[in-house]
Design a protein around this motif. Structure first.
Motif, PDB file in Angstrom:
ATOM      1  N   ALA A  89       0.850  -1.192   0.000  1.00  0.00           N
ATOM      2  CA  ALA A  89       0.000   0.000   0.000  1.00  0.00           C
ATOM      3  C   ALA A  89       0.886   1.242   0.000  1.00  0.00           C
ATOM      4  O   ALA A  89       2.101   1.154   0.210  1.00  0.00           O
ATOM      5  N   VAL A  90       0.252   2.372  -0.212  1.00  0.00           N
ATOM      6  CA  VAL A  90       0.895   3.652   0.081  1.00  0.00           C
ATOM      7  C   VAL A  90       0.594   3.969   1.542  1.00  0.00           C
ATOM      8  O   VAL A  90      -0.573   3.936   1.955  1.00  0.00           O
ATOM      9  N   TYR A  91       1.631   4.242   2.296  1.00  0.00           N
ATOM     10  CA  TYR A  91       1.492   4.525   3.723  1.00  0.00           C
ATOM     11  C   TYR A  91       1.581   6.037   3.945  1.00  0.00           C
ATOM     12  O   TYR A  91       2.527   6.693   3.496  1.00  0.00           O
ATOM     13  N   TYR A  92       0.572   6.557   4.649  1.00  0.00           N
ATOM     14  CA  TYR A  92       0.481   7.989   4.904  1.00  0.00           C
ATOM     15  C   TYR A  92       0.642   8.264   6.396  1.00  0.00           C
ATOM     16  O   TYR A  92      -0.065   7.669   7.225  1.00  0.00           O
ATOM     17  N   CYS A  93       1.524   9.160   6.697  1.00  0.00           N
ATOM     18  CA  CYS A  93       1.665   9.655   8.058  1.00  0.00           C
ATOM     19  C   CYS A  93       0.611  10.736   8.288  1.00  0.00           C
ATOM     20  O   CYS A  93       0.265  11.477   7.348  1.00  0.00           O
ATOM     21  N   TYR A  94       0.105  10.825   9.510  1.00  0.00           N
ATOM     22  CA  TYR A  94      -0.814  11.918   9.821  1.00  0.00           C
ATOM     23  C   TYR A  94      -0.515  12.479  11.204  1.00  0.00           C
ATOM     24  O   TYR A  94       0.007  11.798  12.070  1.00  0.00           O
ATOM     25  N   GLY A  95      -0.868  13.737  11.360  1.00  0.00           N
ATOM     26  CA  GLY A  95      -0.811  14.380  12.657  1.00  0.00           C
ATOM     27  C   GLY A  95      -2.213  14.837  13.025  1.00  0.00           C
ATOM     28  O   GLY A  95      -2.943  15.367  12.184  1.00  0.00           O
ATOM     29  N   ASP A  96      -2.579  14.596  14.252  1.00  0.00           N
ATOM     30  CA  ASP A  96      -3.914  14.921  14.749  1.00  0.00           C
ATOM     31  C   ASP A  96      -3.818  16.121  15.680  1.00  0.00           C
ATOM     32  O   ASP A  96      -3.219  16.024  16.762  1.00  0.00           O
ATOM     33  N   LEU A  97      -4.396  17.214  15.256  1.00  0.00           N
ATOM     34  CA  LEU A  97      -4.424  18.420  16.080  1.00  0.00           C
ATOM     35  C   LEU A  97      -5.865  18.672  16.490  1.00  0.00           C
ATOM     36  O   LEU A  97      -6.639  19.250  15.725  1.00  0.00           O
ATOM     37  N   ILE A  98      -6.214  18.162  17.628  1.00  0.00           N
ATOM     38  CA  ILE A  98      -7.560  18.317  18.203  1.00  0.00           C
ATOM     39  C   ILE A  98      -8.624  17.975  17.163  1.00  0.00           C
ATOM     40  O   ILE A  98      -9.584  18.738  16.936  1.00  0.00           O
ATOM     41  N   GLY A  99      -8.465  16.840  16.524  1.00  0.00           N
ATOM     42  CA  GLY A  99      -9.461  16.351  15.593  1.00  0.00           C
ATOM     43  C   GLY A  99      -9.248  16.725  14.144  1.00  0.00           C
ATOM     44  O   GLY A  99      -9.895  16.161  13.260  1.00  0.00           O
ATOM     45  N   THR A 100      -8.364  17.663  13.873  1.00  0.00           N
ATOM     46  CA  THR A 100      -8.031  18.002  12.486  1.00  0.00           C
ATOM     47  C   THR A 100      -6.792  17.222  12.084  1.00  0.00           C
ATOM     48  O   THR A 100      -5.778  17.266  12.782  1.00  0.00           O
ATOM     49  N   LEU A 101      -6.887  16.496  10.965  1.00  0.00           N
ATOM     50  CA  LEU A 101      -5.777  15.665  10.515  1.00  0.00           C
ATOM     51  C   LEU A 101      -4.963  16.381   9.443  1.00  0.00           C
ATOM     52  O   LEU A 101      -5.518  16.974   8.516  1.00  0.00           O
ATOM     53  N   TYR A 102      -3.661  16.292   9.588  1.00  0.00           N
ATOM     54  CA  TYR A 102      -2.715  16.799   8.601  1.00  0.00           C
ATOM     55  C   TYR A 102      -1.990  15.585   8.023  1.00  0.00           C
ATOM     56  O   TYR A 102      -1.645  14.656   8.752  1.00  0.00           O
ATOM     57  N   TRP A 103      -1.735  15.604   6.719  1.00  0.00           N
ATOM     58  CA  TRP A 103      -1.234  14.420   6.022  1.00  0.00           C
ATOM     59  C   TRP A 103       0.115  14.645   5.370  1.00  0.00           C
ATOM     60  O   TRP A 103       0.399  15.734   4.872  1.00  0.00           O
ATOM     61  N   GLY A 104       0.885  13.569   5.317  1.00  0.00           N
ATOM     62  CA  GLY A 104       2.066  13.543   4.494  1.00  0.00           C
ATOM     63  C   GLY A 104       1.704  13.134   3.083  1.00  0.00           C
ATOM     64  O   GLY A 104       0.537  12.849   2.781  1.00  0.00           O
ATOM     65  N   GLN A 105       2.711  13.054   2.221  1.00  0.00           N
ATOM     66  CA  GLN A 105       2.450  12.769   0.811  1.00  0.00           C
ATOM     67  C   GLN A 105       2.380  11.277   0.517  1.00  0.00           C
ATOM     68  O   GLN A 105       1.933  10.881  -0.556  1.00  0.00           O
ATOM     69  N   GLY A 106       2.816  10.460   1.457  1.00  0.00           N
ATOM     70  CA  GLY A 106       2.739   9.013   1.282  1.00  0.00           C
ATOM     71  C   GLY A 106       4.044   8.404   0.817  1.00  0.00           C
ATOM     72  O   GLY A 106       4.844   9.047   0.135  1.00  0.00           O
ATOM     73  N   THR A 107       4.247   7.151   1.197  1.00  0.00           N
ATOM     74  CA  THR A 107       5.409   6.395   0.754  1.00  0.00           C
ATOM     75  C   THR A 107       4.957   4.973   0.418  1.00  0.00           C
ATOM     76  O   THR A 107       4.180   4.378   1.152  1.00  0.00           O
ATOM     77  N   GLN A 108       5.431   4.463  -0.693  1.00  0.00           N
ATOM     78  CA  GLN A 108       4.972   3.168  -1.191  1.00  0.00           C
ATOM     79  C   GLN A 108       5.723   2.029  -0.508  1.00  0.00           C
ATOM     80  O   GLN A 108       6.951   2.034  -0.415  1.00  0.00           O
ATOM     81  N   VAL A 109       4.949   1.051  -0.065  1.00  0.00           N
ATOM     82  CA  VAL A 109       5.507  -0.197   0.461  1.00  0.00           C
ATOM     83  C   VAL A 109       4.975  -1.322  -0.414  1.00  0.00           C
ATOM     84  O   VAL A 109       3.762  -1.446  -0.602  1.00  0.00           O
ATOM     85  N   THR A 110       5.871  -2.122  -0.959  1.00  0.00           N
ATOM     86  CA  THR A 110       5.475  -3.214  -1.840  1.00  0.00           C
ATOM     87  C   THR A 110       6.060  -4.518  -1.329  1.00  0.00           C
ATOM     88  O   THR A 110       7.273  -4.624  -1.118  1.00  0.00           O
TER      89      THR A 110
END
Length: 113
Positions: A89-110
């Motif tokens: 899958a493409v793995y996405y990092c996220y940060g949770d700031l009081i319910g609002t999610l911020y996302w990274g661009q993703g990195t592929q794992v195969t």
């Protein structure tokens, strides 16, 4: 604008390991974690870690993946062991700031079957 940048993805044989890293540009998140999205499927939650270090995992990765966090470096990691083809899958990092999610661009794992 806070940025999240993932690294560490790649191609690994079944049973192998990878370590994903995510660097945040600021230390503002009360929790951070990972989602993943396989081709043609919905994005699914994988793991989460609070700023106090509590960890949570989806059942599909429990016992194989470990999430950790370095608050001093504003980084979160995902150690993935015993990888399976279904972890591809493409793995996405996220940060949770009081319910609002911020996302990274993703990195592929195969993981080939």
């Amino acid at each position: 604008q806070v940025q999240l940048v993932e690294s560490g993805g790649g191609l690994v044989q079944p049973g192998g390991s990878l370590r994903l890293s995510c660097a945040a540009s600021a230390s503002i998140f009360n929790a951070m974690g990972w989602y993943r999205q396989a081709s043609g499927k919905e994005r699914e939650w994988v793991a989460r870690i609070t700023d106090g270090g509590r960890t949570f995992y989806d059942d599909s990765v429990k016992g194989r993946f470990t999430i950790s966090r370095d608050n001093a470096k504003n980084k979160v990691y995902l150690q993935m062991n015993s990888l399976r083809a279904e972890d591809t899958a493409v793995y996405y990092c996220y940060g949770d700031l009081i319910g609002t999610l911020y996302w990274g661009q993703g990195t592929q794992v195969t993981v080939p079957s």
